[in-house]
Structures are given as structure tokens and as C-alpha cells.
Scaffold this active site. Structure first.
Site, short mmCIF file in Angstrom:
data_model
loop_
_atom_site.label_atom_id
_atom_site.label_comp_id
_atom_site.label_asym_id
_atom_site.label_seq_id
_atom_site.Cartn_x
_atom_site.Cartn_y
_atom_site.Cartn_z
N ARG A 25 -47.80 -14.91 16.67
CA ARG A 25 -48.50 -14.35 17.73
C ARG A 25 -48.23 -14.66 19.30
O ARG A 25 -48.80 -15.56 19.33
CB ARG A 25 -50.02 -14.07 17.55
CG ARG A 25 -51.00 -13.36 18.61
CD ARG A 25 -52.49 -13.35 18.15
NE ARG A 25 -53.43 -12.60 19.30
CZ ARG A 25 -53.18 -11.40 19.00
NH1 ARG A 25 -52.24 -10.88 18.70
NH2 ARG A 25 -54.11 -11.21 20.18
N GLY A 26 -47.43 -13.82 19.50
CA GLY A 26 -47.12 -13.39 21.28
C GLY A 26 -47.58 -13.88 22.53
O GLY A 26 -47.73 -14.70 23.33
N GLU A 27 -49.15 -13.74 21.86
CA GLU A 27 -49.71 -13.52 23.37
C GLU A 27 -50.84 -15.02 23.35
O GLU A 27 -51.38 -15.32 24.15
CB GLU A 27 -51.18 -12.23 23.19
CG GLU A 27 -50.86 -11.18 23.22
CD GLU A 27 -51.33 -10.02 22.74
OE1 GLU A 27 -52.70 -10.22 22.64
OE2 GLU A 27 -51.42 -8.79 23.61
N ASP A 28 -50.37 -15.92 21.87
CA ASP A 28 -51.27 -17.08 22.32
C ASP A 28 -50.81 -17.76 23.19
O ASP A 28 -49.45 -17.79 23.84
CB ASP A 28 -51.82 -18.07 20.80
CG ASP A 28 -52.14 -17.49 19.81
OD1 ASP A 28 -53.38 -16.16 19.94
OD2 ASP A 28 -51.95 -17.25 18.74
N THR A 29 -51.86 -18.68 23.96
CA THR A 29 -51.13 -19.76 24.80
C THR A 29 -50.68 -21.26 24.43
O THR A 29 -50.41 -21.17 23.08
CB THR A 29 -52.69 -20.52 25.12
OG1 THR A 29 -53.26 -20.91 24.40
CG2 THR A 29 -53.40 -19.85 25.93
N ARG A 30 -49.73 -21.74 25.10
CA ARG A 30 -48.20 -22.42 24.68
C ARG A 30 -47.59 -21.31 23.75
O ARG A 30 -46.93 -22.30 22.89
CB ARG A 30 -49.30 -23.48 23.92
CG ARG A 30 -50.12 -24.29 24.82
CD ARG A 30 -50.54 -25.80 24.46
NE ARG A 30 -49.81 -26.43 24.15
CZ ARG A 30 -50.56 -27.51 23.46
NH1 ARG A 30 -51.25 -27.84 23.29
NH2 ARG A 30 -49.51 -28.88 23.21
N GLU A 92 -47.18 -8.66 8.36
CA GLU A 92 -45.89 -9.33 8.60
C GLU A 92 -46.33 -10.04 7.45
O GLU A 92 -44.99 -10.18 6.32
CB GLU A 92 -45.72 -9.32 10.07
CG GLU A 92 -44.16 -9.59 9.89
CD GLU A 92 -44.06 -10.10 11.03
OE1 GLU A 92 -43.64 -9.51 11.98
OE2 GLU A 92 -44.27 -11.01 11.73
#
Length: 742
Positions: A25-30, A92
Site C-alpha cells: 500500500r503506497g500511502e503508508d508511512t515509511r 490483488e
């Protein structure tokens, strides 16, 4: 798609299959963790497709993206706290888990700052995400259920747990993950065959037996004669499994028979097994017992795929796969061997016998090697057919001979084909001979007797002869069957042998004395036998001799003196052979089998030694009487006088205590059966079919308590049975059609 767009992905995919599909998930931090992981994979040469949920968010997954998932060898799933909030990620994931279960894709979960139990049970941040999903997609309960199932299954897989990892140590974990991926995508594939004809169908059959989807530990065997393609099939299966199905490790252990015979050989094979599966450069194993303990300790929780190739001893199996408990659930083990008995001892779940190629497959494989095309060149069809017919579907022979004949002239082809009829090709014989060399001396003798004299004969008939020779045929023939050196026709119970194995056996006999024929143990070639008999060149080395001139126009006449030196002769077939006046005492006293069809004598000579005879086969003979004086033949089990058209009376049976089979079929001059027949306590079969002049049977027939088969069909003058026929308690088969019995 931050780093690689779909159009670029599609272009790249057209060139080569993706090795890794990276899902997160690209929106997560780090987010720098996934960037770093992706960059490290690329720098390691791993062709990676990356998806971070930035394209077409909230919409169905595109066909191109589905294709990228399906065609990747490994899927890396980065589970983060916000992963379950993305419908895209969950859809996915469902597709990835489906690929795992259907095509065996390797799936590696990475738990990044999230507890694996939260993923498995959808608790914590995953519970909050699913509460929103269930509210939003209230009508689509099946979709929600599929998400939960996929998360639970993924969380149960072996993966990486990266919780509370300090910034400075993150790169170390990434390096370990990439190394793990490299081990999985860079599995060395085995060379199967230059021209893989008819392999696919055999692989499919083995894959069905393996039942890879089930959780129990399954062991299967692949067996068959030498050169039939057992290892080739096993390699192809190994490649298929390594190309997808998720195992924690795999190992193909080749040539175990030879490798285990080297100094500390079995321990070395154990080292290779552990090294392959654990991906260790070296494993310290000093002895086999230590190796057994290590295999149990290190592999009992691992789902492994192991092929043990060319096993010929139970010690090898006990040292490598002694117990299913040594391996984790879902493990699969394949054993290839020439010896079916080993698979019985191992108690395999399934056994698959690799059969020879059919004529069409044989022609194709031979043509690929001989002409580099799937069919013969013009002008070579008949020559090719001669070779294909000769080798009878044995892949090894087709490959060897095809390669040998490549780019040779027609004259050379003709020369090779003619030579093959007499002397088998050396490379083929060496491969086939491995099975023979593993036999003990008595089993070797049984094999050579069958190869030279008994192919196509009734099994029980031959077994009695071999037993009379002291060869313990029950176990001997059983071992030959288990090692695919002989077969038994299920319809008529006749012994069969592949022509190349027959030729190999006969070549073993020939090569003992290539030039002095009379010093070979067995003689069967017509001209060789005629030469030996006419020149009196036979020696005490000769144990068996076969000469059949019944189908030839020539009249072979020899002297009894020709047998004087063959003092150890035990097997003698002389159909339609005539002797000049001489002393029959010259015949060997060791005879166990005398087959003399169309014997021209009217009575057997009194000085012919028959004391050790087990089978006396005198069909189509000219006898009017078998012998003048009562003979004591205490070992004789089969007496066959069928179609002796002038035989008026049977011999006195009083001194034939071991007789089990008496064949008198077609003796049309036979009027009566001697009363002494009742003394044959062991007689199992009495065949009087087509004895047209027999009017009655002696009452003593009713004393034959062991008799199982009585054939009186065609006895057209036989009006009645003996009065006490009911005493024949063992009788199973009674035929009397065509008789005069009303």
C-alpha cells in the site's frame, strides 16, 4: 505506478517473465522501505513488477496487471497497518493467493510494523478496516469473505516479521529478504532432453500421483527398465514443480547408486540434500547416522520436494527418507529405480511404471537425433523403421543410435542395421547391463537361460526346469520382474523380455568366448550350434544348447559323439534333429530339460541318461512305445508326448513319483492308459484331448487325489467315466466335449 508504468511493464513482459511481483500500500508511512526493497531487487538482477495502489484506485484490476501477477514466479506481499483499508490491495491479494493455489506461485509475506496475528485474524487495524468494508459493501458478502480467507492464508505462510526494526537495521533485513528471493527465483533447472518427445504426458501422470495440493507427506516411485526414461521424467517433473509450487526447499539427488559407493558416499549425498534445501554452502556430516539425525532435525518442519534418482538399495532410502515424519506437511518425495521391490519396502503412496514409447513416438525421437527433424529423410524410411523396430521403444537406444547414424551414408546405415542384428551397440548394452550386474549368480543364470532359451514359453513350465537346476526360481523370477528385466503376459502367462535385454543377455554369453564358440555357456544361434556339433567342438563349459530345424528345409544329422565333452549340459533342445548310429550314453547325465520334438526314434534308447530330468518334451515324435523297460525318473515333473501319432500305449508310470503334468493330446493311436497312472500322487494335469481311440480310462484314475485338470475333449470313443470319479476331490476343470459320454 510510481516507478514502472503498465505500458513499460507490458513491453518488458513481452521479452521475459517477471520473477517478482511486489505488492504493497503506497500511502503508508515509511514508504522508503518498499522503495529500498524494490531498488535492491533490481540491483540484484531480479526482474520485478511493482504495484503500489496509485493507478486506477478503487477500480477493478486490469487484465495487464493480472497477467503480471500470473506470470511472476514470486509475489512479495508487504502487509502494513493500512493494507486492509485498500480494496485494491485486497483484490490483488485474492488473485495472488489464487495463483499460489492453482499454479504454485511462491508467496512471501512481509509483516511491516504489523502483527501477523492481526493479518491472520483481521484484528487491530485490520478489524477497523473491515468494519468500514462491511458497511460499504454490505451486499457483497462473498467479496468480503474472499478477502478474509486470502488474508488468513497469506498470514499462515512462512515470511518475514519486521516489527519495531530500528532505522539502521532495516537495510539488513532487506538484504536477507532479497537473498531469500534470489534463492527461490534462481533455482537451477535441470537439462531434461535435447528433444523432449512424449515427456509431457508422462509428467502429467506423475503430477496427478503427487497431488501437490494435499497436506500429507507423499512418496511416489518411478520405475522401469534401464534406458526407458525414468530420470528424464523425474527431471521434467522437478522443473515443473520448481517453476511454481511453493516448497521451502528442493533437491534433486542424481546417480545415488553410483555416488553412494564412493568413500563416505551416503554421507556425501546427505550433505548435498541438506545443502540444497537449507541453501547452505557446506554441511558437516561425518557419518550416515549423524546425517540421519540432521535430516530429521532440520527438515521436519519444512515443506520440501526431493527426488532420489537411481536408487538400488534400501540402505540408501533409509539414510535419506527413512520416515515420513522427517519432513514437514505437504512434502513430496520421488524415488526412481529399476527395482520395483524397493518401492514396496518404502511403502510408497503411488508407483508409476515408465513404459516404452509407441511406434509413432519412437520414430519421432529417433528422427530428431538422426535427421534433426521429426520424421525420416527421403530414402531412409525403411532403414529407420528397421532401427525403430529393433529397439522397441527404448528412448536411450533411439537417442544413441540416432546420434550415431546422423549424417552417415545409406551404405553405412545398412551396415549398422545388419550389425545390430548380431551385436548390440556398446553404449546401450552398458546402460542395460547395470541391472544384470546387480543380480546374484543364480539370478544371473536364470536371466541368461530365459534370454537364450525360454522367451515366449509358459512361466510354470520354465519354473519347473529352473527349479530342477537348483536355481530357486520363485524368488529369482520375482526379482527379475521387479527389476523390469522380464515381464509375464497377463493373458497367457508366457515369459517376455525386451529385445534389447535379450540381446544384452546373449551378448554377455558371447563375449566370454567371442571366437571359440564351443566354450560359451549357452548356444542358440543355428549356424553356431551346427558348427559345434558337426566339428565336435563342444566343451564342459556348455550348459545349454538349442537347435530347432523343424521349420527349415535342411536335414541336420549329427553324431552322438558331438555331446561327449559337454558333461555339464543341463538344457537341450534338438527339435527334428537326427543322429547317426552312436552311443546315446554320450549325452550328459546332468540333463534337466530335454526337448526333442519330432524325435525320429520309435523308442527312447535305454542308455540315454534321464535320471535328473525334470521336463521331457517329446511332442510330434515317432514313438510307438516310450521306453522298453520301466524307468525310475524320480525328478520328472512334466512328460509331454502330445501328437505322437504312433503311440499305442502309455509307459508304465509306477516309477515316476514326482510327475505333475502328463500331456497326451492328439495321440490318435493311443488305445489305453496304463493302470499304473493311479500311482501318480502329485499329478495335477492329465490331458487326453483328441485321443480318438481311447475307449475307457482305468479305474485307478480315481486315485489321483491331486488332479485339478482332466481334459477328455475330442475323445470320440470314450463312452463313460470311471465309476468313482467323484473321489477326485481336487478336480477343478473337467472337459469332455466331443466325447461319446452321454
Amino acid at each position: 505506478m510510481a516507478t514502472k508504468g503498465l505500458s513499460e511493464a507490458s513491453s518488458s513482459r513481452s521479452k521475459s517473465k517477471y520473477e517478482v511481483f511486489l505488492s504493497f500500500r503506497g500511502e503508508d508511512t515509511r514508504k522508503n522501505f518498499t522503495d529500498h526493497l524494490y531498488a535492491t531487487l533490481l540491483s540484484a538482477g531480479v526482474n520485478t513488477f511493482r504495484d503500489d495502489d496509485e493507478l486506477a484506485r478503487g477500480k477493478d484490476i486490469s487484465s495487464e496487471l493480472l497477467k503480471a501477477i500470473q506470470e511472476s514466479k514470486v509475489s512479495l506481499l508487504v502487509f502494513s497497518k493500512g493494507y486492509a483499508s485498500s480494496r485494491w490491495c485486497l483484490n490483488e491479494l485474492v488473485n495472488i493467493i489464487n495463483c499460489k493455489n492453482t499454479i504454485g506461485q511462491i508467496v512471501i509475506p512481509i509483516f511491516y510494523d504489523v502483527d501477523p496475528s492481526h493479518v491472520r485474524n483481521q484484528t487491530g487495524s485490520f478489524a477497523k478496516a473491515f468494519a468500514k468494508h462491511e458497511e460499504r459493501f454490505e451486499a457483497d458478502t462473498e467479496m468480503i469473505k474472499s478477502w478474509r480467507t486470502a488474508l488468513t492464508e497469506a498470514a499462515d505462510l512462512s515470511g518475514w516479521d519486521l516489527q519495531n526494526v530500528a532505522d539502521g537495521h532495516e537495510s539488513k533485513f532487506i538484504q536477507k529478504i532479497v537473498e531469500d528471493v534470489l534463492r527461490k527465483v534462481n533455482r537451477s533447472y535441470l537439462h531434461v532432453a535435447t528433444h523432449p518427445v512424449a515427456i509431457e504426458s508422462r509428467v502429467r501422470r506423475v503430477m496427478e500421483f503427487l497431488s501437490i495440493g494435499s497436506d500429507e507427506v507423499r512418496i511416489m516411485g518411478i520405475y522401469g527398465m534401464g534406458g526407458v526414461g525414468k530420470t528424464t521424467v523425474a527431471k521434467a517433473v522437478y522443473n515443473s514443480v520448481c517453476d511454481g509450487f511453493q516448497f521451502d526447499g528442493s533437491s534433486f539427488l542424481s546417480d545415488i547408486k553410483d555416488n553412494s559407493k564412493q568413500p563416505n558416499g551416503l554421507a556425501s549425498v546427505q550433505r548435498q540434500l541438506l545443502s540444497d534445501i537449507l541453501n547452505l554452502k557446506s554441511v558437516s556430516i561425518d557419518n550416515v547416522d549423524r546425517g540421519i539425525n540432521l535430516i530429521q532435525e532440520r527438515l521436519r518442519y519444512r515443506r520440501v520436494f526431493i527426488v532420489l534418482d537411481d536408487v538400488d538399495d534400501s540402505t540408501q532410502l533409509n539414510s535419506l527418507v527413512g520416515d515420513r515424519k522427517w519432513f514437514g506437511l505437504g512434502s513430496r518425495i520421488i524415488v526412481t529405480t529399476r527395482d520395483e521391490r524397493l518401492l514396496t519396502e518404502l511403502e510408497v503412496d503411488e508407483s508409476y511404471k515408465v513404459e516404452e514409447l509407441n511406434p509413432e513416438e519412437s520414430t519421432q525421437l529417433f528422427s530428431w537425433h538422426a535427421f534433426r527433424r521429426p520424421n525420416p529423410k527421403d530414402g531412409y524410411f525403411q532403414l529407420s523403421k528397421s532401427v525403430v523396430d529393433h529397439v522397441q521403444g527404448l528412448p536411450l537406444a533411439l537417442e544413441v543410435l540416432g546420434s550415431y547414424l546422423f549424417k552417415r551414408s545409406q551404405l553405412e546405415w545398412e551396415n549398422v542395421v545388419e550389425k545390430l542384428r548380431q551385436i548390440p551397440h556398446d553404449r546401450i548394452q552398458k546402460k542395460l547391463r547395470i541391472s544384470f550386474d546387480g543380480l546374484d549368480d543364480q539370478m544371473k543364470a536364470i536371466f541368461l537361460d530365459i534370454a537364450c532359451f525360454f522367451i515366449g514359453m509358459d512361466k510354470e513350465y520354465v519354473m519347473k526346469i529352473l527349479d530342477g537346476c537348483g536355481f530357486f526360481p520363485e524368488i529369482g523370477v520375482s526379482v527379475l520382474l521387479e527389476r523390469s528385466l522380464i515381464t509375464i503376459d497377463q493373458h497367457d502367462h508366457k515369459l517376455k523380455m525386451h529385445d534389447l535385454l535379450r540381446d544384452m543377455g546373449r551378448e554377455i554369453v558371447r563375449e566370454v568366448s567371442p571366437y571359440l564358440i564351443g566354450k560359451r555357456s549357452r548356444l542358440w544361434l543355428h549356424q553356431d550350434v551346427v558348427n559345434v556339433l558337426q566339428t565336435h567342438m563342444g566343451t564342459k563349459a556348455v550348459e545349454g544348447l538349442s537347435l530347432d530345424v523343424s521349420a527349415r528345409s535342411e536335414d541336420v544329422i549329427v553324431s552322438t559323439e558331438a555331446f561327449a565333452k559337454m558333461t555339464f549340459l543341463r538344457l537341450l533342445k534338438i527339435n527334428s534333429v537326427r543322429f547317426t548310429s552312436g552311443c546315446y550314453e554320450k549325452f550328459s547325465k546332468e540333463l534337466r530339460w530335454l526337448c526333442w520334438h519330432a524325435c525320429p526314434l520309435q523308442v527312447l534308447p535305454p542308455n540315454l541318461h534321464l535320471d535328473n530330468l525334470v521336463v521331457l518334451d517329446l511332442r510330434f515324435s515317432n514313438f510307438n512305445k516310450v521306453w522298453k523297460e520301466t524307468k525310475f525318473l524320480h525328478k520328472l515333473k512334466i512328460l509331454d508326448l502330445s501328437y505322437s501319432l504312433y503311440l499305442a500305449e502309455t509307459p508304465d508310470f509306477a516309477r515316476l513319483p514326482s510327475l505333475e503334468t502328463l500331456q497326451l493330446e492328439g495321440c490318435r493311436s493311443l488305445i489305453k492308459v496304463h493302470q499304473s497312472i493311479g500311482s501318480l500322487e502329485r499329478l495335477v494335469c492329465l490331458n487326453l484331448a483328441a485321443c480318438k481311440n481311447i475307449r475307457e480310462l482305468p479305474d485307478s484314475v480315481c486315485n489321483l487325489r491331486s488332479l485339478e485338470t482332466l481334459n477328455l475333449s475330442g475323445c470320440s470313443k470314450l463312452c463313460s467315466f470311471p465309476e468313482h470319479l467323484g473321489k477326485l476331490e481336487a478336480l477343478k476343470n473337467l472337459s469332455a466335449n466331443g466325447s461319446a459320454i452321454t
